[in-house]
Each structure stands twice: as structure tokens, then as C-alpha cells.
Scaffold this motif. Structure first.
Motif, short mmCIF file in Angstrom:
data_model
loop_
_atom_site.label_atom_id
_atom_site.label_comp_id
_atom_site.label_asym_id
_atom_site.label_seq_id
_atom_site.Cartn_x
_atom_site.Cartn_y
_atom_site.Cartn_z
N LEU A 52 1.06 -0.87 0.07
CA LEU A 52 -0.19 0.13 0.17
C LEU A 52 1.39 1.36 0.11
N PHE A 53 0.57 2.44 -1.19
CA PHE A 53 1.52 2.99 -1.22
C PHE A 53 0.20 4.11 -1.64
N GLN A 54 0.30 5.62 -0.52
CA GLN A 54 -0.84 6.13 0.31
C GLN A 54 0.69 7.91 0.15
N GLU A 55 0.06 9.27 -0.78
CA GLU A 55 -0.05 10.31 -0.57
C GLU A 55 -0.99 11.38 0.52
N TRP A 56 -0.63 12.36 1.24
CA TRP A 56 -1.68 12.97 1.26
C TRP A 56 -1.19 14.28 2.35
N GLU A 57 -2.37 15.24 1.45
CA GLU A 57 -2.13 16.93 1.53
C GLU A 57 -1.76 17.05 2.85
N SER A 58 -2.26 16.63 4.05
CA SER A 58 -2.09 16.46 5.20
C SER A 58 -2.11 15.96 6.97
N LEU A 59 -1.98 15.69 8.00
CA LEU A 59 -2.58 14.63 8.38
C LEU A 59 -3.95 14.84 8.49
N ASP A 60 -4.70 16.25 8.46
CA ASP A 60 -6.60 16.07 9.11
C ASP A 60 -6.52 15.21 8.01
N ALA A 61 -5.98 15.59 6.56
CA ALA A 61 -6.72 14.81 5.61
C ALA A 61 -6.58 12.97 5.48
N LEU A 62 -5.17 13.11 6.48
CA LEU A 62 -5.55 11.04 6.18
C LEU A 62 -6.22 10.80 7.60
N GLN A 63 -6.82 11.68 8.80
CA GLN A 63 -7.53 11.72 9.74
C GLN A 63 -8.80 11.80 8.71
N SER A 64 -9.37 12.50 8.11
CA SER A 64 -10.79 12.52 7.38
C SER A 64 -10.98 11.21 6.62
N HIS A 65 -9.36 10.38 6.20
CA HIS A 65 -9.98 9.36 5.37
C HIS A 65 -10.04 7.92 6.07
N PHE A 66 -9.82 7.99 7.78
CA PHE A 66 -10.09 7.06 8.50
C PHE A 66 -11.37 6.83 9.26
N GLU A 67 -12.28 7.97 8.51
CA GLU A 67 -13.27 7.96 8.77
C GLU A 67 -14.70 7.78 7.63
N THR A 68 -13.96 7.87 6.82
CA THR A 68 -15.14 7.32 5.93
C THR A 68 -15.19 6.15 6.21
#
Length: 112
Positions: A52-68
Motif C-alpha cells: 500500500l502506498f498513499q500520499e495525503w496533503e495533511s494529517l487532517d486529510a489522512l484522519q478524515s480518510h480513517f473516518e470514511t
């Protein structure tokens, strides 16, 4: 930028299901705000390991991903296909331009 790298060992008999789950995650995650890239790859040394390889603009964006919803569904299905331990690593990355800007700001004299 936040980069997430991981490896997911899957049971050989569940490989097709794992690939389908990965494809669904890629399609849904790429639509998320703040997602720069999101991909799974098949390991060359072990075709039953998904990388798995992911790139996110910010930690907030990644955190939002975890909540989808799609992340929740993926995590609920994951234990059924695993052949070992999932290993993930998260990196905070700063571009050279950002680093130079921080250094320049730090070198500016402070006048009182």
C-alpha cells in the motif's frame, strides 16, 4: 505531506477478494479531499502480499480518510483475508522548497 506505506499479507485463497477490496479502496479514496495518491501493488517476492502506498496533503486529510465509510468497510473485511500481520508506516514529508523557506526564516535577524 503525509505518506503511508504498508504491507498486507493475504491468504492465497482470498487473493481475488483482496484485490477487489483494494480496487474499491483506491477508487473511493482517490475522490477524498486531500488525497494526492492512493495505490496498492502486488509484491514481486510474494504475490500474496499487497503493498500500500498513499500520499495525503495533511494529517487532517489522512484522519478524515480513517473516518470514511469505505475505510470502515475495508477494516471490517480485512481480518477474514489476512495471512499475517499488517505493517504500516507513516512519514511526514517536507519539500526542499518548504525546508529552505523555514531555514531562511530562522536565519533572519530579530530586531527589537
Amino acid at each position: 505531506m503525509i505518506i503511508v506505506q504498508g504491507s498486507i499479507p493475504v491468504r492465497p485463497e482470498c487473493r481475488d477478494q483482496a484485490l477487489s477490496m483494494a480496487k474499491n479502496m483506491v477508487e473511493a479514496s482517490r475522490l477524498e479531499l486531500g488525497c494526492v495518491s492512493y495505490d496498492f501493488y502486488v509484491g514481486l517476492a510474494d504475490p500474496n502480499t499487497l503493498m500500500l502506498f498513499q500520499e495525503w496533503e495533511s494529517l487532517d486529510a489522512l484522519q478524515s480518510h480513517f473516518e470514511t465509510k469505505h475505510m470502515d468497510e475495508f477494516l471490517q473485511q480485512l481480518p477474514d483475508i489476512l495471512a499475517g500481520e499488517v505493517v504500516t508506516k507513516r512519514y511526514a514529508v517536507q519539500s526542499v522548497e518548504e525546508e529552505e523557506a523555514v531555514l531562511i526564516e530562522a536565519e533572519e535577524p530579530i530586531i527589537h
